[in-house]
Design a protein around this motif. Sequence first.
Motif, PDB file in Angstrom:
ATOM      1  N   ALA A 116       0.816  -1.216   0.000  1.00 29.90           N
ATOM      2  CA  ALA A 116       0.000   0.000   0.000  1.00 29.90           C
ATOM      3  C   ALA A 116       0.847   1.263   0.000  1.00 29.90           C
ATOM      4  N   GLY A 117       2.183   1.117  -0.050  1.00 27.75           N
ATOM      5  CA  GLY A 117       3.049   2.283  -0.165  1.00 27.75           C
ATOM      6  C   GLY A 117       3.655   2.776   1.130  1.00 27.75           C
ATOM      7  N   TYR A 118       3.568   1.978   2.206  1.00 31.78           N
ATOM      8  CA  TYR A 118       4.139   2.382   3.491  1.00 31.78           C
ATOM      9  C   TYR A 118       5.480   1.679   3.704  1.00 31.78           C
ATOM     10  N   PRO A 119       6.591   2.412   3.839  1.00 35.92           N
ATOM     11  CA  PRO A 119       7.887   1.756   4.092  1.00 35.92           C
ATOM     12  C   PRO A 119       7.880   1.091   5.472  1.00 35.92           C
ATOM     13  N   VAL A 120       8.288  -0.171   5.537  1.00 35.44           N
ATOM     14  CA  VAL A 120       8.202  -0.939   6.777  1.00 35.44           C
ATOM     15  C   VAL A 120       9.545  -1.555   7.144  1.00 35.44           C
ATOM     16  N   MET A 121       9.642  -1.970   8.419  1.00 35.77           N
ATOM     17  CA  MET A 121      10.819  -2.652   8.955  1.00 35.77           C
ATOM     18  C   MET A 121      10.353  -3.521  10.118  1.00 35.77           C
ATOM     19  N   PRO A 122      11.092  -4.587  10.455  1.00 28.46           N
ATOM     20  CA  PRO A 122      10.676  -5.465  11.547  1.00 28.46           C
ATOM     21  C   PRO A 122      10.974  -4.854  12.915  1.00 28.46           C
ATOM     22  N   LEU A 123      10.088  -5.164  13.880  1.00 28.14           N
ATOM     23  CA  LEU A 123      10.248  -4.696  15.258  1.00 28.14           C
ATOM     24  C   LEU A 123      10.218  -5.864  16.226  1.00 28.14           C
ATOM     25  N   THR A 124      10.874  -5.668  17.375  1.00 31.16           N
ATOM     26  CA  THR A 124      10.816  -6.640  18.457  1.00 31.16           C
ATOM     27  C   THR A 124       9.541  -6.434  19.266  1.00 31.16           C
ATOM     28  N   ARG A 125       9.315  -7.285  20.249  1.00 35.73           N
ATOM     29  CA  ARG A 125       8.154  -7.129  21.131  1.00 35.73           C
ATOM     30  C   ARG A 125       8.244  -5.854  21.958  1.00 35.73           C
ATOM     31  N   SER A 126       9.435  -5.303  22.118  1.00 38.15           N
ATOM     32  CA  SER A 126       9.588  -4.041  22.848  1.00 38.15           C
ATOM     33  C   SER A 126       9.480  -2.830  21.926  1.00 38.15           C
ATOM     34  N   LYS A 127       9.054  -3.050  20.691  1.00 38.01           N
ATOM     35  CA  LYS A 127       8.777  -1.992  19.695  1.00 38.01           C
ATOM     36  C   LYS A 127      10.049  -1.325  19.179  1.00 38.01           C
ATOM     37  N   LEU A 128      11.191  -1.967  19.349  1.00 35.03           N
ATOM     38  CA  LEU A 128      12.452  -1.442  18.839  1.00 35.03           C
ATOM     39  C   LEU A 128      12.813  -2.134  17.522  1.00 35.03           C
ATOM     40  N   PRO A 129      13.635  -1.485  16.680  1.00 29.63           N
ATOM     41  CA  PRO A 129      14.084  -2.160  15.451  1.00 29.63           C
ATOM     42  C   PRO A 129      14.697  -3.509  15.778  1.00 29.63           C
ATOM     43  N   ALA A 130      14.289  -4.533  15.022  1.00 27.80           N
ATOM     44  CA  ALA A 130      14.671  -5.905  15.358  1.00 27.80           C
ATOM     45  C   ALA A 130      16.082  -6.267  14.932  1.00 27.80           C
ATOM     46  N   ILE A 131      16.679  -5.507  14.020  1.00 26.45           N
ATOM     47  CA  ILE A 131      18.020  -5.836  13.521  1.00 26.45           C
ATOM     48  C   ILE A 131      19.032  -4.901  14.169  1.00 26.45           C
ATOM     49  N   ARG A 132      20.007  -5.454  14.842  1.00 30.23           N
ATOM     50  CA  ARG A 132      20.999  -4.644  15.532  1.00 30.23           C
ATOM     51  C   ARG A 132      21.928  -3.948  14.543  1.00 30.23           C
ATOM     52  N   SER A 133      22.430  -2.807  14.967  1.00 34.29           N
ATOM     53  CA  SER A 133      23.306  -2.022  14.102  1.00 34.29           C
ATOM     54  C   SER A 133      24.604  -2.761  13.800  1.00 34.29           C
ATOM     55  N   PRO A 134      25.054  -2.765  12.538  1.00 38.20           N
ATOM     56  CA  PRO A 134      26.340  -3.383  12.218  1.00 38.20           C
ATOM     57  C   PRO A 134      27.512  -2.546  12.730  1.00 38.20           C
ATOM     58  N   HIS A 135      27.231  -1.353  13.212  1.00 35.48           N
ATOM     59  CA  HIS A 135      28.288  -0.450  13.682  1.00 35.48           C
ATOM     60  C   HIS A 135      28.366  -0.385  15.207  1.00 35.48           C
ATOM     61  N   ARG A 136      27.628  -1.245  15.914  1.00 32.45           N
ATOM     62  CA  ARG A 136      27.650  -1.190  17.372  1.00 32.45           C
ATOM     63  C   ARG A 136      29.072  -1.442  17.876  1.00 32.45           C
ATOM     64  N   GLY A 137      29.494  -0.617  18.808  1.00 32.93           N
ATOM     65  CA  GLY A 137      30.855  -0.695  19.337  1.00 32.93           C
ATOM     66  C   GLY A 137      31.857   0.081  18.510  1.00 32.93           C
ATOM     67  N   HIS A 138      31.464   0.411  17.268  1.00 29.26           N
ATOM     68  CA  HIS A 138      32.353   1.167  16.380  1.00 29.26           C
ATOM     69  C   HIS A 138      31.517   2.217  15.645  1.00 29.26           C
TER      70      HIS A 138
END
Length: 308
Positions: free
Chosen positions: A45-67
């Motif tokens: 329907a034209g809405y950009p989406v992404m997966p979320l965890t049960r805590s409503k946060l983005p489900a995929i961790r940043s590849p730059h964490r720690g750096h």
Amino acid sequence: MDRPPTAPMGPNTPMDAPAPMDAFASALADPPAAALTQALLAAEAGYPVMPLTRSKLPAIRSPHRGHPEVPTCRGACGRLGHGVHDASTDPLAVRRMFAAAPWATGYGIACGRPPHHLIGIDLDTKNGADGLTALRFLAEQHGFPLPPTVTVLTPSGGRHLWFTGPPSPPVPNSVGRLAPGIDVRGAGGYLVGPGSLTTHGRYVLATGTPPRPAPVPAPLLTLLTAPPPPAHREPLYGVPPQPAAALIRFVRASPRGQRNARLFWAACRAQESGLGQELAARLTDAACHTGLSAEEARATIISATRRR
């Protein structure tokens, strides 16, 4: 039984497009599969989406964490894990994200992105706030109607109103800036999509919600894009945050079914302004004008003075 949660329609979606027959059963049996199904419907329907965890946060961790990257990477590296910047309407990209996060039980919808330039008004009911009543007050104070629009009910008893906006100016995200209980999701923000399962419950479309978001009323857009007030601004002595006359008008215009809620909200605002006693009689008269008895009005005002 409530109808199965379905994604709102886009401009090219037929008004009578059927929902998947097994959506409700899938939601019960396999929340991640249901989340992917609903996310794909929203993307179509034209809405950009992404997966979320049960805590409503983005489900995929940043590849730059720690750096951490300087400047901040927003997906230019080509890897997943950039939060709302990963959101997409491409079904292959959506499936790729959910495959990378098989634990996701919900999905987020990016705001401020074409084609809808979605604006989310989050109306909260926690900690004594009443976002819906506050928004109605703003609508009456500034003279604009609140059109029927896509409405998503939250597990905490609040609701999200969806509006479409112009490409510019961008609407910023804010928390409580318009009024207590009203948060805004604009450019760079996201809304939890209907059908998402969180630790507190499921987000669902309200019964009778329109199939598409309404355009944001122009006066409301002006309020949403106005510069924030100066930091540490001291209130003027004797001037309440909400003008007394506007509070009285708001109570006098209460339709049946909202009379006590509006009176309580207005009495709370008067109390916060230090004008509770001064406005009590005028608020009582305004409530009586709507059909409440003086005893009912006084009881509601007293309950507002006791609120902590």
